[in-house]
Design an enzyme around this catalytic site. Sequence first.
Site, PDB file in Angstrom:
ATOM      1  CD  GLN A  89       6.784  -8.244   3.006  1.00 23.58           C
ATOM      2  OE1 GLN A  89       5.903  -8.972   2.591  1.00 23.58           O
ATOM      3  NE2 GLN A  89       7.323  -7.287   2.247  1.00 23.58           N
TER       4      GLN A  89
ATOM      5  N   GLY B 271       4.551   4.362  -9.431  1.00 25.19           N
ATOM      6  CA  GLY B 271       5.159   3.067  -9.781  1.00 25.19           C
ATOM      7  C   GLY B 271       4.138   1.951  -9.633  1.00 25.19           C
ATOM      8  CG  HIS B 272       2.656   0.985  -5.765  1.00 20.96           C
ATOM      9  ND1 HIS B 272       2.808   1.938  -4.782  1.00 20.96           N
ATOM     10  CD2 HIS B 272       3.468  -0.045  -5.403  1.00 20.96           C
ATOM     11  CE1 HIS B 272       3.673   1.502  -3.876  1.00 20.96           C
ATOM     12  NE2 HIS B 272       4.095   0.314  -4.227  1.00 20.96           N
TER      13      HIS B 272
ATOM     14  CB  SER C  61      10.439   3.823  -2.612  1.00 15.73           C
ATOM     15  OG  SER C  61      10.323   3.197  -1.346  1.00 15.73           O
ATOM     16  CB  SER C  62       5.682   3.195   0.225  1.00 14.13           C
ATOM     17  OG  SER C  62       4.952   2.573  -0.806  1.00 14.13           O
TER      18      SER C  62
ATOM     19  CG  LEU D 239      -1.582   2.064  -3.974  1.00 17.46           C
ATOM     20  CD1 LEU D 239      -2.760   1.797  -4.916  1.00 17.46           C
ATOM     21  CD2 LEU D 239      -0.610   0.896  -3.996  1.00 17.46           C
TER      22      LEU D 239
ATOM     23  CD  GLN E 157       8.894  -8.362  -3.600  1.00 16.64           C
ATOM     24  OE1 GLN E 157       8.892  -8.248  -2.393  1.00 16.64           O
ATOM     25  NE2 GLN E 157       8.218  -7.542  -4.395  1.00 16.64           N
TER      26      GLN E 157
ATOM     27  N   GLY F 238       0.792  -1.224   0.000  1.00 16.31           N
ATOM     28  CA  GLY F 238       0.000   0.000   0.000  1.00 16.31           C
ATOM     29  C   GLY F 238       0.824   1.274   0.000  1.00 16.31           C
TER      30      GLY F 238
HETATM   31  P1  AMP Z   1       5.250  -2.437  -2.323  1.00 16.13           P
HETATM   32  O1  AMP Z   1       3.833  -2.385  -1.934  1.00 16.13           O
HETATM   33  O2  AMP Z   1       5.932  -1.108  -2.236  1.00 16.13           O
HETATM   34  O3  AMP Z   1       6.005  -3.570  -1.727  1.00 16.13           O
HETATM   35  O4  AMP Z   1       5.275  -2.727  -3.868  1.00 16.13           O
HETATM   36  C1  AMP Z   1       4.312  -3.470  -4.555  1.00 16.13           C
HETATM   37  C2  AMP Z   1       4.891  -3.776  -5.914  1.00 16.13           C
HETATM   38  O5  AMP Z   1       5.190  -2.562  -6.590  1.00 16.13           O
HETATM   39  C3  AMP Z   1       6.194  -4.585  -5.858  1.00 16.13           C
HETATM   40  O6  AMP Z   1       6.146  -5.576  -6.861  1.00 16.13           O
HETATM   41  C4  AMP Z   1       7.246  -3.541  -6.149  1.00 16.13           C
HETATM   42  O7  AMP Z   1       8.387  -4.081  -6.784  1.00 16.13           O
HETATM   43  C5  AMP Z   1       6.504  -2.619  -7.092  1.00 16.13           C
HETATM   44  N1  AMP Z   1       7.109  -1.277  -7.098  1.00 16.13           N
HETATM   45  C6  AMP Z   1       7.371  -0.485  -6.023  1.00 16.13           C
HETATM   46  N2  AMP Z   1       7.960   0.670  -6.418  1.00 16.13           N
HETATM   47  C7  AMP Z   1       8.067   0.594  -7.764  1.00 16.13           C
HETATM   48  C8  AMP Z   1       8.591   1.477  -8.768  1.00 16.13           C
HETATM   49  N3  AMP Z   1       9.136   2.660  -8.460  1.00 16.13           N
HETATM   50  N4  AMP Z   1       8.539   1.071 -10.054  1.00 16.13           N
HETATM   51  C9  AMP Z   1       8.002  -0.141 -10.381  1.00 16.13           C
HETATM   52  N5  AMP Z   1       7.496  -0.993  -9.489  1.00 16.13           N
HETATM   53  C10 AMP Z   1       7.515  -0.640  -8.202  1.00 16.13           C
END
Ligand code: AMP
Length: 288
Positions: free
Chosen positions: A67, A42-43, A191-192, A39, A159, A37
Amino acid sequence: MGIDSIIEIIESSQEMQARSEVIRLSGKKIGLFPTLGFLHEGHLELIRQVRKRSDFVVMSLFVNPIQFGPNEDFEKYPRDTEGDLTKAKGKGVDMVFMPPVSEMYPAGFQSVVRVDNITKHLCGRSRPGHFEGVTTVVAKLFNIIKPHMAVFGQKDFQQLAVIRRMVKDLNMDIEIIGVPTIREPDGLAMSSRNKYLNQEERKSALSLKKAMDMASKLAGEGERETKNIITSISELILSYPFTNIDYINICDPDTLEDINLLKEQSLLALAVRVGNTRLIDNCLINIG
Ligand code: AMP
Protein backbone atom coordinates in the site's frame (compact mmCIF):
# COMPACT_ATOMS: atom_id res chain seq x y z
CA MET A 1 10.64 -9.73 29.21
CA GLY A 2 10.00 -11.25 25.76
CA ILE A 3 7.24 -9.66 23.73
CA ASP A 4 5.34 -12.93 23.50
CA SER A 5 4.97 -12.97 27.27
CA ILE A 6 2.99 -9.72 27.00
CA ILE A 7 0.27 -11.08 24.72
CA GLU A 8 -0.24 -14.05 22.41
CA ILE A 9 1.26 -13.45 18.98
CA ILE A 10 0.52 -15.50 15.88
CA GLU A 11 2.74 -15.17 12.82
CA SER A 12 1.43 -17.95 10.58
CA SER A 13 -1.78 -17.51 8.53
CA GLN A 14 -2.60 -21.19 8.80
CA GLU A 15 -2.29 -21.17 12.56
CA MET A 16 -4.38 -17.99 12.79
CA GLN A 17 -7.10 -19.57 10.63
CA ALA A 18 -7.14 -22.67 12.83
CA ARG A 19 -7.33 -20.61 16.03
CA SER A 20 -10.11 -18.42 14.63
CA GLU A 21 -12.09 -21.48 13.63
CA VAL A 22 -12.00 -22.79 17.20
CA ILE A 23 -13.02 -19.39 18.59
CA ARG A 24 -15.95 -19.15 16.14
CA LEU A 25 -17.09 -22.69 16.98
CA SER A 26 -17.15 -21.77 20.67
CA GLY A 27 -19.81 -19.20 19.77
CA LYS A 28 -17.63 -16.14 20.38
CA LYS A 29 -17.79 -13.07 18.14
CA ILE A 30 -14.38 -12.11 16.78
CA GLY A 31 -13.60 -8.39 16.38
CA LEU A 32 -10.64 -7.28 14.25
CA PHE A 33 -8.59 -4.11 14.57
CA PRO A 34 -6.15 -3.85 11.65
CA THR A 35 -3.23 -1.45 12.07
CA LEU A 36 0.20 -0.57 10.78
CA GLY A 37 1.16 0.06 14.41
CA PHE A 38 2.85 2.86 16.38
CA LEU A 39 -0.35 3.07 18.38
CA HIS A 40 -1.78 6.34 19.70
CA GLU A 41 -5.01 7.28 21.48
CA GLY A 42 -6.98 7.20 18.20
CA HIS A 43 -6.07 3.56 17.71
CA LEU A 44 -6.89 2.77 21.34
CA GLU A 45 -10.39 4.20 20.84
CA LEU A 46 -10.89 1.80 17.92
CA ILE A 47 -9.85 -1.08 20.17
CA ARG A 48 -12.33 0.14 22.82
CA GLN A 49 -15.16 0.27 20.29
CA VAL A 50 -14.54 -3.20 18.88
CA ARG A 51 -13.98 -4.60 22.39
CA LYS A 52 -17.45 -3.38 23.41
CA ARG A 53 -19.13 -5.23 20.56
CA SER A 54 -17.18 -8.48 20.36
CA ASP A 55 -16.02 -11.34 22.62
CA PHE A 56 -12.52 -11.86 21.26
CA VAL A 57 -10.39 -9.05 19.84
CA VAL A 58 -7.62 -9.71 17.35
CA MET A 59 -5.25 -6.91 16.37
CA SER A 60 -3.35 -7.35 13.12
CA LEU A 61 -0.02 -5.55 13.25
CA PHE A 62 1.48 -5.39 9.79
CA VAL A 63 3.17 -2.60 7.83
CA ASN A 64 1.80 -3.57 4.45
CA PRO A 65 4.44 -2.89 1.76
CA ILE A 66 2.00 -3.03 -1.19
CA GLN A 67 0.00 0.00 0.00
CA PHE A 68 3.10 2.24 -0.09
CA GLY A 69 4.29 3.83 -3.32
CA PRO A 70 7.96 3.60 -4.40
CA ASN A 71 8.74 7.07 -3.03
CA GLU A 72 6.72 6.75 0.15
CA ASP A 73 7.72 6.04 3.73
CA PHE A 74 7.46 2.22 3.97
CA GLU A 75 11.04 1.79 5.18
CA LYS A 76 10.94 4.58 7.72
CA TYR A 77 7.33 4.13 8.85
CA PRO A 78 7.52 4.45 12.68
CA ARG A 79 7.58 1.11 14.47
CA ASP A 80 7.37 0.25 18.18
CA THR A 81 6.29 -3.36 18.44
CA GLU A 82 6.87 -3.79 22.15
CA GLY A 83 5.06 -0.54 23.00
CA ASP A 84 2.16 -1.49 20.72
CA LEU A 85 1.78 -4.92 22.30
CA THR A 86 1.77 -3.46 25.80
CA LYS A 87 -0.86 -0.86 24.86
CA ALA A 88 -3.00 -3.42 23.05
CA LYS A 89 -2.90 -5.79 26.01
CA GLY A 90 -3.89 -2.93 28.32
CA LYS A 91 -6.96 -2.21 26.19
CA GLY A 92 -8.12 -5.83 26.11
CA VAL A 93 -6.75 -7.16 22.81
CA ASP A 94 -6.75 -10.98 23.13
CA MET A 95 -4.44 -11.96 20.30
CA VAL A 96 -2.10 -10.29 17.80
CA PHE A 97 -1.64 -11.44 14.23
CA MET A 98 1.82 -10.21 13.23
CA PRO A 99 2.95 -11.94 10.04
CA PRO A 100 6.29 -11.35 8.33
CA VAL A 101 6.01 -9.88 4.81
CA SER A 102 6.99 -13.26 3.31
CA GLU A 103 3.97 -14.87 5.00
CA MET A 104 1.54 -12.39 3.43
CA TYR A 105 3.24 -12.16 0.03
CA PRO A 106 5.13 -15.40 -0.62
CA ALA A 107 6.96 -15.95 -3.89
CA GLY A 108 4.45 -16.31 -6.72
CA PHE A 109 1.79 -14.08 -5.14
CA GLN A 110 -0.24 -12.46 -7.94
CA SER A 111 -3.82 -11.72 -6.85
CA VAL A 112 -5.35 -8.37 -5.93
CA VAL A 113 -8.67 -6.92 -4.84
CA ARG A 114 -9.54 -3.67 -6.59
CA VAL A 115 -12.47 -1.36 -5.90
CA ASP A 116 -13.17 0.84 -8.88
CA ASN A 117 -14.76 4.31 -8.89
CA ILE A 118 -14.37 5.61 -5.35
CA THR A 119 -10.66 4.81 -5.36
CA LYS A 120 -10.13 7.22 -8.25
CA HIS A 121 -10.68 10.35 -6.16
CA LEU A 122 -8.79 12.09 -3.34
CA CYS A 123 -5.87 9.91 -2.13
CA GLY A 124 -6.42 7.52 -5.04
CA ARG A 125 -5.29 10.30 -7.36
CA SER A 126 -2.14 11.20 -5.45
CA ARG A 127 -1.24 7.67 -4.31
CA PRO A 128 -1.70 5.36 -7.31
CA GLY A 129 -2.04 1.72 -6.26
CA HIS A 130 -2.53 2.63 -2.58
CA PHE A 131 -6.11 1.45 -2.24
CA GLU A 132 -5.50 -1.73 -4.19
CA GLY A 133 -2.81 -2.48 -1.60
CA VAL A 134 -5.25 -1.72 1.21
CA THR A 135 -8.16 -3.77 -0.11
CA THR A 136 -5.90 -6.69 -0.96
CA VAL A 137 -4.38 -6.85 2.51
CA VAL A 138 -7.69 -6.27 4.29
CA ALA A 139 -9.37 -9.03 2.24
CA LYS A 140 -6.50 -11.35 3.16
CA LEU A 141 -6.79 -10.40 6.84
CA PHE A 142 -10.53 -11.09 6.70
CA ASN A 143 -9.88 -14.56 5.23
CA ILE A 144 -7.15 -15.33 7.75
CA ILE A 145 -8.74 -13.95 10.93
CA LYS A 146 -12.39 -14.65 9.97
CA PRO A 147 -13.76 -11.76 12.08
CA HIS A 148 -17.48 -11.13 12.59
CA MET A 149 -16.69 -7.41 12.67
CA ALA A 150 -13.79 -5.06 11.93
CA VAL A 151 -13.12 -1.50 13.04
CA PHE A 152 -11.74 1.40 10.97
CA GLY A 153 -11.28 5.14 11.63
CA GLN A 154 -13.10 7.97 9.88
CA LYS A 155 -9.75 9.76 9.91
CA ASP A 156 -9.14 7.72 6.75
CA PHE A 157 -12.62 8.47 5.38
CA GLN A 158 -11.91 7.21 1.89
CA GLN A 159 -10.33 3.99 3.17
CA LEU A 160 -13.43 3.33 5.28
CA ALA A 161 -15.70 3.99 2.28
CA VAL A 162 -13.60 1.72 0.05
CA ILE A 163 -13.69 -1.10 2.58
CA ARG A 164 -17.45 -0.77 3.06
CA ARG A 165 -17.80 -0.95 -0.75
CA MET A 166 -15.58 -4.04 -0.99
CA VAL A 167 -17.49 -5.82 1.79
CA LYS A 168 -20.80 -5.05 0.13
CA ASP A 169 -19.72 -5.85 -3.42
CA LEU A 170 -17.98 -9.11 -2.53
CA ASN A 171 -20.67 -10.26 -0.04
CA MET A 172 -18.24 -10.48 2.86
CA ASP A 173 -20.21 -11.35 5.99
CA ILE A 174 -18.42 -8.85 8.21
CA GLU A 175 -19.80 -5.81 10.03
CA ILE A 176 -17.70 -2.69 9.46
CA ILE A 177 -17.57 -0.29 12.40
CA GLY A 178 -16.51 3.32 11.69
CA VAL A 179 -15.08 5.40 14.55
CA PRO A 180 -14.89 9.24 14.58
CA THR A 181 -11.47 10.90 14.46
CA ILE A 182 -9.65 11.32 17.75
CA ARG A 183 -7.74 14.61 18.03
CA GLU A 184 -5.03 16.20 20.13
CA PRO A 185 -6.34 18.86 22.55
CA ASP A 186 -5.56 21.61 19.99
CA GLY A 187 -7.44 19.79 17.21
CA LEU A 188 -4.70 18.04 15.23
CA ALA A 189 -5.91 14.60 14.17
CA MET A 190 -3.83 11.92 15.86
CA SER A 191 -1.63 10.06 13.41
CA SER A 192 1.46 7.86 13.63
CA ARG A 193 3.03 10.21 11.07
CA ASN A 194 2.77 13.20 13.46
CA LYS A 195 5.98 11.78 14.94
CA TYR A 196 7.83 13.05 11.85
CA LEU A 197 6.93 16.70 12.61
CA ASN A 198 9.46 18.98 14.26
CA GLN A 199 8.31 21.71 16.64
CA GLU A 200 7.75 24.34 13.94
CA GLU A 201 6.04 21.93 11.56
CA ARG A 202 3.78 20.77 14.39
CA LYS A 203 2.43 24.35 14.61
CA SER A 204 1.77 24.40 10.86
CA ALA A 205 0.05 21.01 11.04
CA LEU A 206 -2.76 22.72 12.88
CA SER A 207 -3.65 24.53 9.65
CA LEU A 208 -5.70 21.52 8.52
CA LYS A 209 -8.07 21.77 11.48
CA LYS A 210 -8.18 25.57 11.20
CA ALA A 211 -9.13 25.17 7.54
CA MET A 212 -11.94 22.76 8.36
CA ASP A 213 -13.25 25.15 11.03
CA MET A 214 -13.14 28.00 8.53
CA ALA A 215 -15.02 25.95 5.93
CA SER A 216 -17.79 25.10 8.40
CA LYS A 217 -17.99 28.75 9.41
CA LEU A 218 -18.25 29.93 5.80
CA ALA A 219 -20.97 27.35 5.15
CA GLY A 220 -22.76 28.51 8.30
CA GLU A 221 -22.65 32.07 7.01
CA GLY A 222 -24.36 30.97 3.79
CA GLU A 223 -21.50 30.27 1.37
CA ARG A 224 -22.54 27.45 -0.97
CA GLU A 225 -19.96 27.61 -3.78
CA THR A 226 -17.32 24.99 -3.02
CA LYS A 227 -14.66 26.75 -5.11
CA ASN A 228 -14.96 29.86 -2.92
CA ILE A 229 -14.58 27.79 0.21
CA ILE A 230 -11.61 25.93 -1.25
CA THR A 231 -9.92 29.21 -2.26
CA SER A 232 -10.32 30.70 1.21
CA ILE A 233 -9.07 27.66 3.07
CA SER A 234 -6.16 27.11 0.66
CA GLU A 235 -5.01 30.66 1.41
CA LEU A 236 -5.30 29.98 5.11
CA ILE A 237 -3.26 26.78 4.89
CA LEU A 238 -0.56 28.36 2.71
CA SER A 239 -0.22 31.24 5.18
CA TYR A 240 1.42 28.72 7.54
CA PRO A 241 5.12 27.97 6.90
CA PHE A 242 6.25 24.61 5.41
CA THR A 243 2.80 23.79 3.98
CA ASN A 244 2.18 22.42 0.51
CA ILE A 245 -1.30 21.40 -0.60
CA ASP A 246 -1.65 17.95 -2.15
CA TYR A 247 -5.42 18.25 -2.52
CA ILE A 248 -8.42 20.01 -1.03
CA ASN A 249 -11.72 18.63 -2.26
CA ILE A 250 -15.33 19.08 -1.34
CA CYS A 251 -17.26 16.07 -2.50
CA ASP A 252 -20.26 13.83 -2.13
CA PRO A 253 -19.64 11.66 0.96
CA ASP A 254 -20.98 8.54 -0.80
CA THR A 255 -19.42 8.73 -4.27
CA LEU A 256 -16.48 11.02 -3.35
CA GLU A 257 -17.12 12.92 -6.58
CA ASP A 258 -16.43 16.67 -6.48
CA ILE A 259 -19.44 18.95 -6.11
CA ASN A 260 -19.82 22.61 -7.11
CA LEU A 261 -22.44 23.52 -4.55
CA LEU A 262 -22.65 22.27 -0.97
CA LYS A 263 -25.22 19.55 -0.38
CA GLU A 264 -27.14 18.92 2.81
CA GLN A 265 -24.08 16.91 3.77
CA SER A 266 -20.72 17.29 2.02
CA LEU A 267 -17.27 15.91 2.71
CA LEU A 268 -14.28 18.23 2.95
CA ALA A 269 -11.12 16.17 2.49
CA LEU A 270 -7.60 17.55 2.78
CA ALA A 271 -4.12 16.24 2.14
CA VAL A 272 -1.35 18.67 3.01
CA ARG A 273 2.39 18.23 3.15
CA VAL A 274 3.99 19.89 6.14
CA GLY A 275 7.70 19.76 5.46
CA ASN A 276 8.19 16.17 4.27
CA THR A 277 5.19 14.81 6.13
CA ARG A 278 1.93 14.20 4.29
CA LEU A 279 -1.06 14.68 6.58
CA ILE A 280 -4.71 13.96 5.79
CA ASP A 281 -7.87 15.04 7.55
CA ASN A 282 -11.54 15.43 6.74
CA CYS A 283 -14.85 16.62 8.09
CA LEU A 284 -18.50 16.55 7.10
CA ILE A 285 -20.12 19.90 6.45
CA ASN A 286 -23.85 19.94 7.18
CA ILE A 287 -26.20 22.68 6.02
CA GLY A 288 -29.91 23.28 6.30
P1 AMP B 1 -3.07 3.02 10.91
O1 AMP B 1 -2.41 1.88 11.58
O2 AMP B 1 -2.53 4.34 11.34
O3 AMP B 1 -3.24 2.85 9.44
O4 AMP B 1 -4.54 3.05 11.46
C1 AMP B 1 -5.27 1.93 11.87
C2 AMP B 1 -6.71 2.38 12.00
O5 AMP B 1 -6.80 3.43 12.95
C3 AMP B 1 -7.31 2.91 10.69
O6 AMP B 1 -8.62 2.40 10.56
C4 AMP B 1 -7.30 4.40 10.90
O7 AMP B 1 -8.34 5.05 10.20
C5 AMP B 1 -7.54 4.49 12.40
N1 AMP B 1 -7.06 5.78 12.93
C6 AMP B 1 -5.83 6.33 12.77
N2 AMP B 1 -5.76 7.54 13.37
C7 AMP B 1 -6.98 7.75 13.92
C8 AMP B 1 -7.56 8.82 14.68
N3 AMP B 1 -6.87 9.92 14.99
N4 AMP B 1 -8.84 8.69 15.08
C9 AMP B 1 -9.57 7.58 14.75
N5 AMP B 1 -9.08 6.56 14.06
C10 AMP B 1 -7.81 6.62 13.65
